[in-house]
Design an enzyme around this catalytic site. Structure first.
Site, mmCIF file in Angstrom:
data_model
loop_
_atom_site.group_PDB
_atom_site.id
_atom_site.type_symbol
_atom_site.label_atom_id
_atom_site.label_comp_id
_atom_site.label_asym_id
_atom_site.label_seq_id
_atom_site.Cartn_x
_atom_site.Cartn_y
_atom_site.Cartn_z
ATOM 1 C CG HIS A 178 -1.682 1.248 1.438
ATOM 2 N ND1 HIS A 178 -3.017 1.395 1.124
ATOM 3 C CD2 HIS A 178 -1.281 2.457 1.941
ATOM 4 C CE1 HIS A 178 -3.402 2.636 1.419
ATOM 5 N NE2 HIS A 178 -2.371 3.301 1.926
ATOM 6 C CD GLU A 179 2.094 3.428 3.706
ATOM 7 O OE1 GLU A 179 2.415 4.559 3.275
ATOM 8 O OE2 GLU A 179 1.010 3.226 4.292
ATOM 9 C CG HIS A 182 0.573 6.305 -0.587
ATOM 10 N ND1 HIS A 182 -0.575 6.947 -1.003
ATOM 11 C CD2 HIS A 182 0.279 5.735 0.603
ATOM 12 C CE1 HIS A 182 -1.525 6.760 -0.099
ATOM 13 N NE2 HIS A 182 -1.037 6.022 0.884
ATOM 14 C CD GLU A 235 -4.592 6.129 2.849
ATOM 15 O OE1 GLU A 235 -3.755 6.469 2.006
ATOM 16 O OE2 GLU A 235 -4.326 5.511 3.880
#
Ligand SMILES: [Zn+2]
Ligand SMILES: [Zn+2]
Length: 329
Positions: A178-179, A182, A235
């Site tokens: 997920h990071e 980004h 997100e």
């Protein structure tokens, strides 16, 4: 005394090929016993469940192939504000991108091939799957189950210790992915600015900073509310990126369940949790939620919103778009 290697490993390739399993995620060769079945052991390097089923790596994934429409829409609204990029870059130069790096180098453990090697392997898996240059990653002692990405020119990922303690290996991969998402989605400038705005929601802190004139401008130009509204939606894109790495929607679902309910001993039913997500989605009102979030941020609370996020990920899977990407050559 060093233990003798098992026979299966000494016999090596050619003779009894099936006694090795190459990890689907990291490529490490793992010796296994004769009647081994996928998933019964964990890879010695990345610690993820060992399996030789194929794991897709995306050669040239474009961010627009998975970005959530709510993210693009909110980002377009944000970018339409005159002077925003200049203002945000100025804000970051005043508060200092390098400060972020210094803070974590001084106060958190840096993950390397030798330091927390399984976390390093997971970062590598996420980066090679999505096609992102490896950022630095740190583990910081913090009881809040969370992770974040900061910085602009050279982004860094920070994992809180509680996160690693609570999540299993697949779930930890989901969070790291997920990071990394980004970074792949080019969120970092706005994300770092949003993080700063959250910190500055505490006005007494804002007044202490030399950049308070810029902060006043940013608040008056409506940048901060647009920024925070976008950050929630960003997100959703990164949960999709996490799914593209774990390649199992239920790993994302279980991660969200832990973020929502914690890991206390009482049995939490995963199917019930998914149902809660679907119910939530039915009564979802973006505007009302934005107002709610504004209050939450002002109150200085943490805000992972896992129920909303799991509902969004499931909807993406059900739409067939995820499978289309997985089938792409
Ligand atoms: Zn592995
Ligand atoms: Zn995020």
């Amino acid at each position: 005394m060093p233990k003798k290697k098992p026979d299966s490993e000494n016999q090596s390739e050619g003779m009894t090929k099936s006694l090795f399993v190459r990890c689907r995620y990291c490529g490490q060769k793992n010796g296994v016993r004769e009647n081994y079945v996928n998933g019964e052991a964990n890879c010695g390097k990345c610690k993820l469940p060992l399996s030789n089923e194929p794991h897709k790596k995306f050669a040239d994934l474009g961010k627009h192939e998975y970005i959530h429409p709510a993210d693009s829409k909110a980002l377009a609204a944000l970018k339409a504000i005159p002077g925003i990029d200049t203002a945000l870059k100025k804000l970051l130069s005043v508060t200092g991108e390098s400060a972020i790096r210094v803070i974590f180098t001084a106060s958190a453990v840096r993950v390397t091939p030798k330091q927390c090697p399984d976390l390093h392997a997971k970062l590598q898996i996420a980066c090679t799957t999505l096609g992102v240059d490896m950022p630095d990653m740190f583990v910081q002692q913090n009881p809040v189950v969370n992770a974040f990405t900061g910085g602009v020119e050279k982004p860094i990922i920070v994992l809180h210790s509680a996160l690693i303690e609570r999540l299993n290996d697949e779930e930890t991969l989901a969070v790291i992915a997920h990071e990394v998402g980004h970074i792949h989605a080019e969120h970092v400038l706005y994300l770092t600015a949003a993080k700063l705005m959250e910190l500055l929601a505490n006005v007494s802190v804002a007044r202490l900073l030399p950049g308070s004139e810029i902060i006043k401008f940013i608040v008056s130009a409506g940048i901060s509310s647009a920024l925070l509204a976008w950050a929630r939606r960003a997100e959703l894109s990164c949960d999709r990126a996490a799914l593209l790495v774990t390649q199992d929607p239920h790993v994302i679902g279980r991660t969200m369940m832990k973020l929502a309910g914690g890991t206390f001993a009482s049995k939490i039913d995963y199917e019930e949790f998914l149902e809660q997500g679907r119910e939530f989605k039915k009564t979802y009102d973006a505007k009302a939620l934005d107002r709610f979030w504004a209050d939450i941020i002002t109150a200085g609370l943490s805000h992972p919103f896992p129920i909303w996020r799991v509902a969004e990920v499931l909807e993406w899977v059900e739409s067939g778009q995820y499978q289309d990407l997985m089938n792409k050559k």
